[in-house]
Design a protein around this motif. Structure first.
Motif, PDB file in Angstrom:
ATOM      1  N   ARG A 110     -21.394  43.359  10.142  1.00 11.27           N
ATOM      2  CA  ARG A 110     -22.165  43.064   8.940  1.00 11.27           C
ATOM      3  C   ARG A 110     -23.063  41.859   9.176  1.00 11.27           C
ATOM      4  O   ARG A 110     -22.617  40.858   9.735  1.00 11.27           O
ATOM      5  N   TYR A 137     -29.314  42.873   3.962  1.00 11.45           N
ATOM      6  CA  TYR A 137     -27.942  43.111   4.413  1.00 11.45           C
ATOM      7  C   TYR A 137     -27.925  44.367   5.285  1.00 11.45           C
ATOM      8  O   TYR A 137     -28.555  45.378   4.945  1.00 11.45           O
ATOM      9  N   TRP A 141     -26.116  39.328   7.278  1.00 11.67           N
ATOM     10  CA  TRP A 141     -26.892  38.874   6.114  1.00 11.67           C
ATOM     11  C   TRP A 141     -28.067  38.043   6.624  1.00 11.67           C
ATOM     12  O   TRP A 141     -27.886  37.159   7.466  1.00 11.67           O
TER      13      TRP A 141
END
Length: 234
Positions: free
Chosen positions: A33, A219, A35
């Motif tokens: 993940r 994201y 950001w």
């Protein structure tokens, strides 16, 4: 279109929770993940990344079980009764919203057929059914102003891909906290040989203001290196 919608709803209500549960019980994978935070000029200010191996404990347990049982390799599965209470079902319902209730908020149009990852899919556009939809909560403001396109697998009636966006700005608490000026989201799902669907890629982009600070956030999420969890004999 009505028949296809009914197939999609039936799967979402009766199968998606079980699908997610069985995928997690039978597969280990890497989850990445990221950001990205930008200022109002689009300049990248900071990034954050998290990587994890999902369901690793299940894989270890499966190997231990195989070693102690001294039996043939066995795929880890879950009892039918357990899948009914899978928390993933909550995500499909968007908390208090049922799938049928969500479907009623939109107008759907079948626009064609395409091959997606080698599988035939129906292409469906959707938009709010009305500009006077009921608003009871903050979430309603976002749901009622969402439009986009979905790709529905012809064989399984599963949503294989989706692209969503806000049709107009959404004000949070009347604009006091800040407006969400733009939001887009896209995801792609893949099908395992056993028939389990999982999200391979998800990306969203948000532009808005938090009190007095303008923010742009991107994201990205990837699920890669999926491997079947097998109980093995050593």
């Amino acid at each position: 279109m009505d028949f296809l919608l009914q197939q999609i709803v039936n799967r979402a209500v009766s199968q998606e929770g079980r699908n997610d549960n069985l995928f997690d019980m039978n597969y280990q994978y890497d989850r990445i993940r990221t950001w990205e935070y930008r200022n109002n000029r689009g300049e990248l200010k900071s990034t954050k990344e998290k990587s994890s191996v999902e369901n690793k404990s299940l894989s270890i347990a499966a190997k231990a079980a195989g070693q102690s049982a001294q039996s043939k390799p066995a795929l880890i599965t879950q009892n039918e009764s357990d899948t009914d209470s899978n928390p993933s079902t909550t995500a499909l319902k968007l908390k208090e919203y049922s799938v049928p209730d969500l479907v009623k908020r939109f107008q759907f149009t079948l626009v064609g057929r395409e091959k997606l990852n080698g599988r035939p899919a129906f292409v469906v556009d959707f938009k709010p059914a009305s500009d006077q939809l009921e608003v009871k909560s903050l979430a309603d403001n976002f749901i009622n102003k969402t439009a986009g396109r979905i790709w529905v697998d012809e064989q399984d009636s599963a949503i294989a891909q989706a692209q969503l966006h806000l049709t107009e700005q959404v004000n949070v608490l009347g604009g006091v906290v800040g407006p969400v000026r733009k939001f887009t989201c896209a995801f792609t799902r893949l099908r395992t040989p056993e028939g389990y669907w999982f999200v391979r890629n998800m990306d969203w982009h948000l532009e808005g203001r938090v009190v007095v600070v303008n923010r742009i956030v991107d994201y990205h999420e990837r699920k890669i290196n999926e491997q079947r969890i097998m109980a093995t004999v050593l």
